[in-house]
Design a protein around this motif. Structure first.
Motif, mmCIF file in Angstrom:
data_model
loop_
_atom_site.group_PDB
_atom_site.id
_atom_site.type_symbol
_atom_site.label_atom_id
_atom_site.label_comp_id
_atom_site.label_asym_id
_atom_site.label_seq_id
_atom_site.Cartn_x
_atom_site.Cartn_y
_atom_site.Cartn_z
ATOM 1 N N GLY A 26 0.840 -1.195 0.000
ATOM 2 C CA GLY A 26 0.000 0.000 0.000
ATOM 3 C C GLY A 26 0.869 1.237 0.000
ATOM 4 N N SER A 28 1.072 5.721 -1.467
ATOM 5 C CA SER A 28 0.390 6.879 -2.044
ATOM 6 C C SER A 28 0.825 7.042 -3.486
ATOM 7 C CB SER A 28 0.732 8.149 -1.258
ATOM 8 O OG SER A 28 0.188 8.067 0.028
ATOM 9 N N GLY A 32 -3.877 8.952 -5.574
ATOM 10 C CA GLY A 32 -4.391 8.542 -4.281
ATOM 11 C C GLY A 32 -3.819 7.205 -3.851
ATOM 12 N N PRO A 33 -4.326 6.668 -2.743
ATOM 13 C CA PRO A 33 -3.792 5.409 -2.230
ATOM 14 C C PRO A 33 -3.927 4.269 -3.235
ATOM 15 C CG PRO A 33 -5.127 6.476 -0.560
ATOM 16 C CD PRO A 33 -5.329 7.252 -1.831
ATOM 17 N N VAL A 34 -2.957 3.368 -3.218
ATOM 18 C CA VAL A 34 -2.903 2.187 -4.090
ATOM 19 C C VAL A 34 -2.650 0.966 -3.202
ATOM 20 C CG1 VAL A 34 -1.577 1.039 -5.930
ATOM 21 C CG2 VAL A 34 -1.981 3.520 -6.037
ATOM 22 N N VAL A 35 -3.338 -0.131 -3.483
ATOM 23 C CA VAL A 35 -3.066 -1.409 -2.809
ATOM 24 C C VAL A 35 -3.028 -2.494 -3.879
ATOM 25 C CG1 VAL A 35 -3.820 -3.116 -1.108
ATOM 26 C CG2 VAL A 35 -4.262 -0.692 -0.689
ATOM 27 N N PRO B 33 1.142 5.271 5.045
ATOM 28 C CA PRO B 33 0.127 4.376 4.492
ATOM 29 C C PRO B 33 -0.258 3.252 5.456
ATOM 30 C CG PRO B 33 1.809 4.838 2.850
ATOM 31 C CD PRO B 33 2.308 5.397 4.144
ATOM 32 N N VAL B 35 -2.672 -0.475 5.521
ATOM 33 C CA VAL B 35 -3.460 -1.487 4.806
ATOM 34 C C VAL B 35 -3.967 -2.494 5.825
ATOM 35 C CG1 VAL B 35 -3.476 -3.277 3.026
ATOM 36 C CG2 VAL B 35 -2.055 -1.251 2.708
ATOM 37 N N LYS B 71 -9.564 10.153 -0.218
ATOM 38 C CA LYS B 71 -9.461 9.005 -1.112
ATOM 39 C C LYS B 71 -8.866 7.779 -0.413
ATOM 40 C CE LYS B 71 -8.948 11.525 -5.444
ATOM 41 N NZ LYS B 71 -7.933 11.983 -6.406
ATOM 42 N N ALA B 73 -8.110 3.272 -1.129
ATOM 43 C CA ALA B 73 -8.079 2.150 -2.076
ATOM 44 C C ALA B 73 -8.670 0.944 -1.373
ATOM 45 C CB ALA B 73 -6.651 1.864 -2.519
ATOM 46 N N GLU B 75 -8.775 -3.266 -1.990
ATOM 47 C CA GLU B 75 -8.244 -4.340 -2.838
ATOM 48 C C GLU B 75 -8.848 -5.671 -2.436
ATOM 49 O OE1 GLU B 75 -5.377 -7.577 -3.898
ATOM 50 O OE2 GLU B 75 -5.969 -6.913 -1.900
ATOM 51 N N MET B 90 -8.796 -3.658 -7.756
ATOM 52 C CA MET B 90 -8.592 -2.501 -6.893
ATOM 53 C C MET B 90 -9.630 -1.442 -7.206
ATOM 54 S SD MET B 90 -5.340 0.009 -6.093
ATOM 55 C CE MET B 90 -4.983 0.321 -7.798
ATOM 56 N N GLN B 92 -10.668 2.457 -6.343
ATOM 57 C CA GLN B 92 -10.196 3.715 -5.783
ATOM 58 C C GLN B 92 -11.376 4.680 -5.749
ATOM 59 O OE1 GLN B 92 -6.924 3.771 -8.721
ATOM 60 N NE2 GLN B 92 -5.553 4.226 -7.015
#
Lengths: 139, 139
Positions: A26, A28, A32-35, B33, B35, B71, B73, B75, B90, B92
């Motif tokens: 995870g 930024s 925006g946030p990514v997982v 971050p 998760v 924002k 994410a 997953e 994913m 977002q």
């Protein structure tokens, strides 16, 4: 039976993630946030995985990692839907490229094969600064 | 057999996540971050889950969501380690509290039971703005 939520010690957490194969990184990203899931190994106490040069994950991470203090999260879990029990561990720390060629060669020997195939020559290492874990069991 | 990585359409991605139970929410917390896994349902095209008022996840998300454009994410995946095949999706989008009491009651009927038990009265909804998915199969 009632669910019991308990914290795991750092030692228990590290033992569990040494035996797993898939984690979710995870960070930024630009939007925006990514997982995203990746297969990983624990090497000298750090999470190591490979991504493709040119992939969305690779590009976004590459941009971020240019900052030496780029923080990411790495989550690993094993959850049984039927019994609603399981554990999860989250590692928080800075992500770095592995640039050194000798080090890259050593990591290849460890066998961090990217399951998705392709040219995945971008090694990333996450050195844990915080390790937290929890388990749900039935009492 | 060679791994084949393919993109999923939005329709395929949404169909897959309607049938799953566990996802991982990723967001920017106070210390970087985060998760964490949660059990969720898809309700009217949005991801909905519950967290405890007072839990670390709840508090961090609550602080963030105060910004209406916060924002996150989300997953979801299903990966088979033995065959090294599977899929991941994913989402977002912006996360919102569900404050309305009637709406909260309706969501309780849907059965979003938090597996970890406890007083988890904080409903969160994620309205997807971007849905992306990928699958690895063996060719």
């Amino acid at each position: 039976m009632e669910p019991i939520l308990e914290e795991l010690t750092e030692a228990e957490s590290l033992r569990l993630i040494e035996q797993a194969e898939i984690g979710r990184i995870g960070f930024s990203g630009r939007y925006g946030p990514v997982v995203l899931p990746v297969n990983y190994k624990i090497v000298d106490g750090a999470v190591v995985f490979r991504t493709a040069v040119g992939s969305p994950l690779g590009e976004d991470l590459r941009t971020g990692i240019a900052d030496a203090e780029y923080k990411v999260a790495f989550e690993i879990d094993e959850i049984d839907s039927a019994s609603r029990t399981g554990w999860s561990v989250m590692i928080q720390g800075a992500a770095h490229h592995v640039d050194d060629e000798q080090e890259q060669a050593a990591l290849r020997v460890v066998g961090i094969e990217p399951w998705a195939g392709g040219e995945r020559e971008h090694f990333v290492r996450i050195k844990p600064t915080v390790v937290s874990g929890r388990r749900i069991r039935r009492g």
